[in-house]
Design an enzyme around this catalytic site. Structure first.
Site, PDB file in Angstrom:
ATOM      1  N   ASP A 117       0.904  -1.151   0.000  1.00 13.56           N
ATOM      2  CA  ASP A 117       0.000   0.000   0.000  1.00 13.56           C
ATOM      3  C   ASP A 117       0.939   1.195   0.000  1.00 13.56           C
ATOM      4  O   ASP A 117       1.555   1.509   1.024  1.00 13.56           O
ATOM      5  CB  ASP A 117      -0.868  -0.004   1.265  1.00 13.56           C
ATOM      6  CG  ASP A 117      -1.835   1.170   1.272  1.00 13.56           C
ATOM      7  OD1 ASP A 117      -1.439   2.264   0.841  1.00 13.56           O
ATOM      8  OD2 ASP A 117      -2.980   0.991   1.713  1.00 13.56           O
ATOM      9  N   HIS A 118       1.076   1.855  -1.136  1.00 19.23           N
ATOM     10  CA  HIS A 118       2.185   2.813  -1.256  1.00 19.23           C
ATOM     11  C   HIS A 118       2.038   3.994  -0.290  1.00 19.23           C
ATOM     12  O   HIS A 118       3.013   4.653   0.018  1.00 19.23           O
ATOM     13  CB  HIS A 118       2.389   3.259  -2.709  1.00 19.23           C
ATOM     14  CG  HIS A 118       1.426   4.289  -3.193  1.00 19.23           C
ATOM     15  ND1 HIS A 118       0.157   3.980  -3.593  1.00 19.23           N
ATOM     16  CD2 HIS A 118       1.549   5.633  -3.335  1.00 19.23           C
ATOM     17  CE1 HIS A 118      -0.463   5.086  -3.966  1.00 19.23           C
ATOM     18  NE2 HIS A 118       0.353   6.117  -3.816  1.00 19.23           N
ATOM     19  N   HIS A 161      -5.716   2.792   1.247  1.00 18.15           N
ATOM     20  CA  HIS A 161      -4.949   3.944   1.745  1.00 18.15           C
ATOM     21  C   HIS A 161      -5.637   4.645   2.923  1.00 18.15           C
ATOM     22  O   HIS A 161      -5.012   4.910   3.950  1.00 18.15           O
ATOM     23  CB  HIS A 161      -4.736   4.981   0.629  1.00 18.15           C
ATOM     24  CG  HIS A 161      -4.194   4.401  -0.647  1.00 18.15           C
ATOM     25  ND1 HIS A 161      -3.246   3.417  -0.669  1.00 18.15           N
ATOM     26  CD2 HIS A 161      -4.457   4.686  -1.952  1.00 18.15           C
ATOM     27  CE1 HIS A 161      -2.953   3.121  -1.934  1.00 18.15           C
ATOM     28  NE2 HIS A 161      -3.683   3.866  -2.723  1.00 18.15           N
TER      29      HIS A 161
HETATM   30  C1  BG6 Z   1      -3.631   4.765  -6.259  1.00 14.66           C
HETATM   31  C2  BG6 Z   1      -4.997   4.837  -6.846  1.00 14.66           C
HETATM   32  O1  BG6 Z   1      -3.530   3.665  -5.392  1.00 14.66           O
HETATM   33  O2  BG6 Z   1      -3.368   5.956  -5.533  1.00 14.66           O
HETATM   34  C3  BG6 Z   1      -5.128   6.070  -7.755  1.00 14.66           C
HETATM   35  O3  BG6 Z   1      -5.251   3.670  -7.611  1.00 14.66           O
HETATM   36  C4  BG6 Z   1      -4.748   7.310  -6.985  1.00 14.66           C
HETATM   37  O4  BG6 Z   1      -6.438   6.185  -8.265  1.00 14.66           O
HETATM   38  C5  BG6 Z   1      -3.405   7.129  -6.327  1.00 14.66           C
HETATM   39  O5  BG6 Z   1      -4.707   8.391  -7.899  1.00 14.66           O
HETATM   40  C6  BG6 Z   1      -3.070   8.282  -5.428  1.00 14.66           C
HETATM   41  O6  BG6 Z   1      -1.756   8.149  -5.002  1.00 14.66           O
HETATM   42  P1  BG6 Z   1      -0.878   9.421  -4.682  1.00 14.66           P
HETATM   43  O7  BG6 Z   1       0.400   8.860  -4.180  1.00 14.66           O
HETATM   44  O8  BG6 Z   1      -0.749  10.188  -5.955  1.00 14.66           O
HETATM   45  O9  BG6 Z   1      -1.646  10.183  -3.649  1.00 14.66           O
END
Ligand code: BG6
Length: 495
Positions: free
Chosen positions: A181-182, A244
């Protein structure tokens, strides 16, 4: 750090994720001296490419998307000589034999301590097929020498997540499985734990006695872009809240861990998910909101409505906005609402967590002095601004006694000169050093799905919606404002 020799196998080597995130992260780790002395990166995909062609392809990715800008020739050459390409077609499993030969050659070269990491940067329907081929070709190794990284989405509901967990844990042990989960790799997100558990002044206030409510708002200006094919089958609840946002909520809501062990921290997080109040039909009606954007104007340019985006069904009822009010039924949080919202094509790109404290128990100051009164707030800004602000009342300088809210600000830019690493750099390094703290355990993923299933089912069973219901470049549907306004609050934003 002295890392064991590592072979990174990236399934989906020519795909978007590798171009935008993985290759830039690995190159930056190399440039900053974090890659092991002996390593190899094997990209795999269906196309027939040579090593050189693959290296050039990912160099374009790094040049376009790395936080550090374009590659430096000498560094790149040093990095790229360890990058290889091996075509693999999951519909022809025998192509895994070649991959196995390549891995074995590298293991022989690097020695017995070599670890192999499989990164599945592919469409989710390929996760089981690849895992099965890894098993079939006896490539799954053990806890010391082999790990598998699974990208989101992890299932599309509770049942499919359980099935995938079952399949993976039949091949790998839980200690080998890294569900990514980045958001958990983001610098500001990791700092939530530091801020909460490395400072003594917060903990006595961190509960229902002093906190009024919590808001988690992750808004994006972009639309779905070219990801319509995936997004139309997912929607905002699955895409952002299930993973997230619930992870952010866990970091705010968790009890104090006794140490920094991965399982201890994940136990504490899963306790939050298990304590979350299940949604009944009335809660779904009153405490959840969904929306979809229509066309609008963004910075002087007309942008299409969701239903006109590429690969989106023209009658689609997929939500591009979701908001909900959650409760965590335990001693710490009983009765305290956690409002969350997320959406695409909104007015601002911003990820904010706002903790609003209760008002003072007794007002000492006369009216007039307090006309700008604002309850204390702690605002954790995850992006784009990286900061933590504490909003307090202060006396405005002057002969009159007038109070107004001011911010005590910890701002990353002003405090540190070094650039923050990208989430993927942190997380890929964690995989190499076998640290699962920032990765989702099977029970975390399943508990999050379990919580949301009633909402997903209710939303999917009602198809006559007045979608689209918010214009691009707005703050989303009016009902989302009403959801929080009913309780006497409003969504907090930074200017
Ligand atoms: C991803 C989603 O996991 O996270 C995307 O699939 C979203 O839809 C993105 O835009 C948002 O990540 P960040 O790091 O740009 O906030």
């Amino acid at each position: 750090q002295c890392l064991n020799p590592t072979v990174f196998v990236i399934f989906g080597g020519t795909g978007d994720l590798n171009m935008r995130k993985l290759a830039p992260a690995l190159y930056n780790l190399y440039s900053d001296g974090y890659m092991p002395k002996d390593y190899a990166i094997i990209g795999t995909a269906r196309s027939k490419l040579t090593d050189v062609q693959f290296r050039n392809t990912i160099m374009e990715g790094v040049n376009s998307f790395s936080r550090a800008g374009k590659v430096k020739k000498e560094k790149w050459d040093g990095f790229a000589e360890n990058v290889y390409y091996n075509p693999v077609d999951v519909s022809a499993p025998e192509t895994f034999q070649d991959l196995k030969t390549s891995i074995e050659k590298l293991k022989k070269k690097f020695g017995p301590k070599t670890q192999v990491i499989y990164y599945l940067a592919v469409a989710p329907n390929l996760f089981p097929l690849i895992a099965e081929c890894i098993a079939k070709y006896d490539l799954a190794g053990n806890e010391e020498n082999c790990r598998i990284v699974i990208e989101k989405p992890f299932g599309r509901d509770l049942e499919t997540a359980r099935e995938l967990n079952k399949l993976l844990t039949g091949i790998f042990t839980e200690k080998q499985i890294y569900r990514i989960d980045h958001y958990l790799g983001k610098e500001t997100v990791q700092n939530i734990m530091a801020f909460r558990f490395a400072n003594s002044f917060l903990e006595p206030l961190w509960n229902r006695t002093y906190i009024d409510h919590v808001q988690i708002s992750v808004t994006e200006q972009l639309g779905v872009g070219d990801r319509g094919g995936y997004y139309d089958g997912a929607g905002a609840l699955r895409d952002m809240i299930q993973n997230h946002i619930l992870q952010l909520l866990c970091l705010i809501g968790m009890e104090t861990p006794i140490n920094f062990d991965a399982d201890e921290i994940r136990n504490k997080k899963v306790d939050v998910l298990k304590a979350m109040r299940p949604f009944g039909p009335d809660d779904i009606r009153m405490s959840t909101v969904r929306g979809q954007y229509s066309k609008g104007w963004v910075e002087g340019k007309e942008v299409p409505g969701y239903r006109s985006e590429k690969d989106v069904a023209p009658e689609s009822n997929t939500e591009t906005f979701a908001a909900a009010k959650f409760f965590v039924d335990n001693w710490r949080w009983q009765g305290i609402p956690f409002y969350v919202r997320t959406g695409k094509r909104l007015f601002q790109t911003s990820s904010l967590i706002t903790i609003q404290f209760k008002d003072v128990p007794h007002q000492v100051f006369p009216a007039g002095v307090t006309e700008h009164w604002q309850q204390n707030r702690l605002i954790i800004s995850i992006q784009p601004e990286m900061s933590i602000r504490l909003q307090v009342q202060a006396k405005r300088p002057g002969l009159d006694m007038v109070l107004n809210p001011v911010d005590m600000v910890f701002d990353y830019k002003g405090t540190y000169s070094a650039e923050a690493p990208e989430a993927y750099e942190t997380l890929l390094l964690d995989v190499m050093i076998a640290d699962q703290t920032q990765f989702m355990r099977a029970d975390q993923v399943e508990s999050a799905w379990e919580l949301l299933m009633p909402v997903i089912n209710a939303w999917e069973s009602k198809t006559s919606l007045s979608f689209p219901n918010y214009p691009a470049d707005s703050w989303g549907p009016e009902d989302a404002e009403a959801l929080i306004a009913r309780d006497g609050f409003h969504w907090f934003t930074l200017p």
